[in-house]
Structure formats: structure tokens, C-alpha cells
Enzyme design. Structure first.
Site, PDB file in Angstrom:
ATOM      1  N   GLY A  60       0.816  -1.220   0.000  1.00 57.46           N
ATOM      2  CA  GLY A  60       0.000   0.000   0.000  1.00 57.46           C
ATOM      3  C   GLY A  60       0.845   1.263   0.000  1.00 57.46           C
ATOM      4  CB  CYS A  61       3.741   2.231   2.018  1.00 58.02           C
ATOM      5  SG  CYS A  61       2.871   1.922   3.576  1.00 58.02           S
ATOM      6  CB  SER A  62       5.806   0.480  -2.400  1.00 59.56           C
ATOM      7  OG  SER A  62       6.803   0.495  -1.409  1.00 59.56           O
TER       8      SER A  62
END
Length: 166
Positions: A60-62
Site C-alpha cells: 500500500g505504501c509503495s
């Protein structure tokens, strides 16, 4: 410290761990030396967008969170933002590698370590032992935007949401 809200002053004791980018250590496998980054001092007279993610290199972050900030960096800067920074609970070397893996050089976006989620824990904005997903806008020492994600999606902490409030 408790949850920051619009109108509050940014705390005077906020420090992160950071590996500054240098061209001679530009390869993802090259390690620099972590330093203490005194955010309170560095950001006192600047407009700053700080976004927090649960972890570097996570899906989700990347794939969802960081790309919006990379794509909208020039728009953020055109709105008077001096510093764009991201934090996660990961150590400074992992954060440095995450920046390099995403093609960030210099200080376009600072990849800072919220070691042991210390800052996020003081805010009460954690996801278990990790930093939660949130965004702050600090304008010359005052909080002008502070939103923590209500769920696991990237909404109120996205670059687009922050841009709409600048």
C-alpha cells in the site's frame, strides 16, 4: 503530546533518524551514516508536508501512497511547500533505500525514520507497533492540516487530499 490538530504548534522536540542522500552513496546497496534530523528546528520557518506510512516497501505504501507524492511534487512546491517528508517506523537505512528504489535523489522528498514509532506514539497515531498512515501540514511551526486515515485505504493522507487543503 497528544493528537495534533489544526491550530496547534508543532512540538519543539521532534527528531528523526535520517541518512542524507549523497551521489557517492546513490546506489541502493550503499549505506550512508544516519544522523539525527531535528525536524522542529529544520521546519520552524518552512512550510512542510509530512506523511506517514506503516512501512517502507509495503504494498500500500509503495504502490498507492508514495507515488502520489512523487507525481505531485511540483504541484506541492508550487503551493509554497518547502519540504516534503515521509516517515515510517523502519530504520534510517531502510528509509534511505526506499527513497533510492523510487528514484528520489537529493532532498526532493526526505525519507525519515520515526525510530520505534516514537513521534507517532506520542500522537497516538500508530498501527500496532508501526506508524499509522497520516498527513500533517506544518506552516512555519503551526499545524494547518492533520488527518489520520480512518481505515486502511489512502484517502485523507494522500497527496491529492493534502494538495486540496494547501
Amino acid at each position: 503530546m497528544t493528537e495534533l490538530k489544526v491550530g496547534d504548534s508543532f512540538p519543539s522536540d521532534v527528531k528523526f533518524s535520517y541518512v542524507p542522500y549523497t551521489a557517492d552513496k546513490g546506489d541502493i546497496t550503499s549505506c550512508g551514516i544516519p544522523i539525527t534530523y531535528d525536524a522542529s528546528k529544520e521546519w520552524a520557518d518552512k512550510k512542510v508536508v509530512l506523511f506517514s506510512v506503516p512501512g517502507a516497501f509495503t504494498p500500500g505504501c509503495s504502490a498507492k501512497h508514495l507515488p502520489g507524492y512523487i507525481e505531485n511534487l511540483s504541484k506541492l512546491k508550487s503551493k509554497g511547500v518547502d519540504v516534503v517528508a515521509t516517515i515510517a517506523f523502519n530504520d534510517a537505512w531502510v528509509m534511505s533505500a526506499w527513497g533510492k528504489a523510487n528514484g528520489i535523489k537529493g532532498d526532493d522528498i526526505l525519507f525519515l525514520s520515526d525510530s520505534d514509532a516514537e513521534f507517532s506514539k506520542k500522537l497516538g497515531w500508530t498501527q500496532g507497533e508501526r506508524t499509522a498512515r497520516y498527513a500533517l501540514v506544518i506552516d512555519h511551526g503551526k499545524i494547518t492540516y492533520a488527518e489520520k486515515e480512518p481505515g486502511r485505504e489512502v484517502t485523507v493522507s494522500s497527496a491529492e487530499a493534502v494538495l486540496s487543503k494547501l
